[in-house]
Design a protein around this motif. Structure first.
Motif, PDB file in Angstrom:
ATOM      1  N   THR A 115      -2.943   5.203   6.209  1.00 16.16           N
ATOM      2  CA  THR A 115      -2.928   6.404   6.980  1.00 16.16           C
ATOM      3  C   THR A 115      -4.184   7.172   6.750  1.00 16.16           C
ATOM      4  N   ALA A 116      -4.982   6.666   6.041  1.00 21.11           N
ATOM      5  CA  ALA A 116      -6.331   7.563   5.845  1.00 21.11           C
ATOM      6  C   ALA A 116      -7.106   7.554   7.043  1.00 21.11           C
ATOM      7  N   VAL A 117      -7.604   8.760   7.511  1.00 18.98           N
ATOM      8  CA  VAL A 117      -8.551   9.155   8.240  1.00 18.98           C
ATOM      9  C   VAL A 117      -9.844   9.513   7.900  1.00 18.98           C
ATOM     10  N   ILE A 118     -10.679   8.819   8.349  1.00 16.18           N
ATOM     11  CA  ILE A 118     -12.303   8.848   7.974  1.00 16.18           C
ATOM     12  C   ILE A 118     -13.050   9.289   9.354  1.00 16.18           C
ATOM     13  N   GLU A 119     -13.801  10.318   9.212  1.00 15.37           N
ATOM     14  CA  GLU A 119     -14.572  10.586  10.478  1.00 15.37           C
ATOM     15  C   GLU A 119     -15.843  10.157  10.255  1.00 15.37           C
ATOM     16  N   ASP A 120     -16.760  10.475  11.370  1.00 20.33           N
ATOM     17  CA  ASP A 120     -18.061   9.942  11.342  1.00 20.33           C
ATOM     18  C   ASP A 120     -19.077  10.358  10.217  1.00 20.33           C
ATOM     19  N   ASN A 121     -19.851   9.275  10.047  1.00 25.85           N
ATOM     20  CA  ASN A 121     -21.183   9.591   9.233  1.00 25.85           C
ATOM     21  C   ASN A 121     -20.595   9.703   7.673  1.00 25.85           C
ATOM     22  N   VAL A 122     -19.651   9.131   7.233  1.00 25.87           N
ATOM     23  CA  VAL A 122     -19.072   9.274   5.983  1.00 25.87           C
ATOM     24  C   VAL A 122     -19.720   7.880   4.899  1.00 25.87           C
ATOM     25  N   LYS A 123     -20.238   8.353   3.879  1.00 30.04           N
ATOM     26  CA  LYS A 123     -20.515   7.442   2.815  1.00 30.04           C
ATOM     27  C   LYS A 123     -19.792   7.279   1.544  1.00 30.04           C
ATOM     28  N   ILE A 124     -19.222   6.061   1.102  1.00 30.11           N
ATOM     29  CA  ILE A 124     -18.693   6.028  -0.057  1.00 30.11           C
ATOM     30  C   ILE A 124     -19.140   4.996  -0.825  1.00 30.11           C
ATOM     31  N   TYR A 125     -19.034   5.022  -2.222  1.00 29.51           N
ATOM     32  CA  TYR A 125     -19.371   4.140  -3.157  1.00 29.51           C
ATOM     33  C   TYR A 125     -18.328   3.173  -3.766  1.00 29.51           C
ATOM     34  N   GLN A 126     -18.717   2.439  -4.531  1.00 31.84           N
ATOM     35  CA  GLN A 126     -17.809   1.488  -5.309  1.00 31.84           C
ATOM     36  C   GLN A 126     -16.685   2.274  -6.145  1.00 31.84           C
ATOM     37  N   GLY A 127     -15.594   1.595  -5.991  1.00 30.46           N
ATOM     38  CA  GLY A 127     -14.546   2.003  -6.958  1.00 30.46           C
ATOM     39  C   GLY A 127     -13.705   3.251  -6.382  1.00 30.46           C
ATOM     40  N   VAL A 128     -13.991   3.846  -5.099  1.00 29.61           N
ATOM     41  CA  VAL A 128     -13.581   4.779  -4.556  1.00 29.61           C
ATOM     42  C   VAL A 128     -11.972   4.508  -3.891  1.00 29.61           C
ATOM     43  N   THR A 129     -11.158   5.371  -4.126  1.00 32.78           N
ATOM     44  CA  THR A 129      -9.481   5.050  -3.800  1.00 32.78           C
ATOM     45  C   THR A 129      -9.126   6.452  -2.886  1.00 32.78           C
ATOM     46  N   LEU A 130      -8.812   6.172  -1.627  1.00 41.27           N
ATOM     47  CA  LEU A 130      -7.946   6.924  -0.635  1.00 41.27           C
ATOM     48  C   LEU A 130      -6.889   6.464  -0.703  1.00 41.27           C
ATOM     49  N   GLY A 131      -6.009   7.192  -1.591  1.00 39.79           N
ATOM     50  CA  GLY A 131      -4.554   6.539  -1.637  1.00 39.79           C
ATOM     51  C   GLY A 131      -3.687   7.558  -1.252  1.00 39.79           C
ATOM     52  N   ALA A 132      -2.338   7.064  -1.577  1.00 40.04           N
ATOM     53  CA  ALA A 132      -1.028   8.008  -1.794  1.00 40.04           C
ATOM     54  C   ALA A 132      -0.716   8.521  -2.925  1.00 40.04           C
ATOM     55  N   LEU A 133      -0.118   9.700  -2.905  1.00 39.02           N
ATOM     56  CA  LEU A 133       0.473  10.361  -4.131  1.00 39.02           C
ATOM     57  C   LEU A 133       1.415   9.399  -4.958  1.00 39.02           C
ATOM     58  N   TYR A 134       2.215   8.680  -4.291  1.00 37.28           N
ATOM     59  CA  TYR A 134       3.156   7.895  -4.618  1.00 37.28           C
ATOM     60  C   TYR A 134       3.642   6.798  -3.670  1.00 37.28           C
ATOM     61  N   VAL A 135       4.381   5.890  -4.108  1.00 36.29           N
ATOM     62  CA  VAL A 135       4.993   4.622  -3.139  1.00 36.29           C
ATOM     63  C   VAL A 135       6.316   4.880  -3.062  1.00 36.29           C
ATOM     64  N   ASP A 136       6.736   5.227  -1.852  1.00 41.61           N
ATOM     65  CA  ASP A 136       8.107   5.037  -1.490  1.00 41.61           C
ATOM     66  C   ASP A 136       8.546   4.506  -0.231  1.00 41.61           C
ATOM     67  N   ARG A 137       9.460   3.682  -0.040  1.00 44.66           N
ATOM     68  CA  ARG A 137       9.614   2.976   1.435  1.00 44.66           C
ATOM     69  C   ARG A 137       9.946   4.026   2.506  1.00 44.66           C
ATOM     70  N   ASN A 138      10.537   5.042   2.035  1.00 46.66           N
ATOM     71  CA  ASN A 138      10.905   6.031   2.974  1.00 46.66           C
ATOM     72  C   ASN A 138       9.828   6.937   3.564  1.00 46.66           C
ATOM     73  N   LEU A 139       8.354   6.643   3.178  1.00 48.31           N
ATOM     74  CA  LEU A 139       7.152   7.568   3.733  1.00 48.31           C
ATOM     75  C   LEU A 139       6.451   6.513   4.571  1.00 48.31           C
ATOM     76  N   LYS A 140       7.255   5.419   5.115  1.00 46.52           N
ATOM     77  CA  LYS A 140       6.691   4.721   6.021  1.00 46.52           C
ATOM     78  C   LYS A 140       6.750   5.746   7.417  1.00 46.52           C
ATOM     79  N   ASN A 141       5.645   5.220   8.318  1.00 46.28           N
ATOM     80  CA  ASN A 141       5.075   6.093   9.443  1.00 46.28           C
ATOM     81  C   ASN A 141       4.923   7.643   9.126  1.00 46.28           C
TER      82      ASN A 141
END
Length: 262
Positions: A175-201
């Motif tokens: 569910t990450a949203v990345i807009e135009d003209n973004v640059k990222i380097y190795q090892g970057v994580t765009l993640g969730a705070l925690y994992v829970d099946r109830n967070l689907k959708n």
């Protein structure tokens, strides 16, 4: 146990009738053929488009085992999108070539840059994801993940151009949203705070606004976390809260240097 008993026990545990590894193998072949069709000068477009259509029909029949899921029908709509996908990817390649001093040509970027390959396969898979095609979009991005070490979920929304430098270890959640003209380097994580099946959708991955640069090994978590436009996120930064536009965020470790020659 006798051999026949072992066989029967194995059969008893094989309870997933639709788990066919041919789906994975056919998806990998389809993905490679699609990449060649759009980029390789020696690959005939007309001939390969016909082959891709037939290969897709086979895939659709394998993955759409539930009734009333006419997956074959989406091929023409997907085909209509390919020129637009290629246009985006050409912009991605051009941006990488212009911004990376190590790049000698756009051809070099397309042939050898793992970040570009990962972006390309993401863009191919994202449209299938939006159609709701089962399994195939995720298997496509796993092709790139295995080859490049870059894990982009096909559900992410990524603008143009997008530049991943070095690529290894990058993780971009569904569910990450990345807009135009973004640059990222190795090892970057765009993640969730925690994992829970109830967070689907539910949006559980961050939003990165336009013209943001994120340096190596930064971790940005949470669906409500937004990195404002034109910001720079330094290496090794850990963020779980939003950052306003035009920000500079850095992490300062304590480094001790000792002279061992005395």
């Amino acid at each position: 146990m006798s051999q026949s008993e072992v066989i029967e026990k194995i059969k008893a545990q094989k309870k997933l009738p639709n788990l066919k590894f041919s789906i994975k193998e056919k998806t990998e072949a389809f993905t490679k053929n699609l990449f060649y069709t759009l980029f390789d000068e020696e690959t005939p477009v007309e001939e390969n488009i016909k082959k891709l259509g037939k290969d897709f029909e086979e895939l659709a029949d394998l993955v759409c085992w539930k009734p009333d899921t006419p997956c074959r029908d989406i091929w023409q709509d997907y085909l209509d999108m390919l020129p637009g996908i290629l246009k985006k990817l050409n912009k991605d390649a051009e941006a990488i070539s212009k911004n990376d001093p190590a790049a000698n040509s756009i051809e070099e970027v397309i042939l050898s840059y793992p970040g570009f390959f990962a972006i390309a396969i993401y863009r191919f898979s994202h449209e299938f994801y939006k159609f709701g095609l089962p399994l195939v979009p995720r298997l496509m991005t796993e092709c790139a993940h295995g080859l490049t070490g870059t894990d982009i979920n096909p559900g992410a929304q990524i603008g143009t151009p997008f530049f991943i430098d070095h690529a290894t270890g990058v993780v971009i959640g569904e569910t990450a949203v990345i807009e135009d003209n973004v640059k990222i380097y190795q090892g970057v994580t765009l993640g969730a705070l925690y994992v829970d099946r109830n967070l689907k959708n539910i949006k559980r991955h961050p939003t990165i606004e336009k013209n943001v640069t994120i340096y190596a090994n930064a971790t940005i978590l949470g669906g409500e976390t937004t990195i404002g436009a034109n910001s720079i996120i330094g290496g090794n930064v850990w963020l779980t809260a939003s950052v306003p536009k035009n920000s500079m965020v850095s992490h300062t470790p304590q480094i001790n240097i000792k002279n061992t020659s005395k």
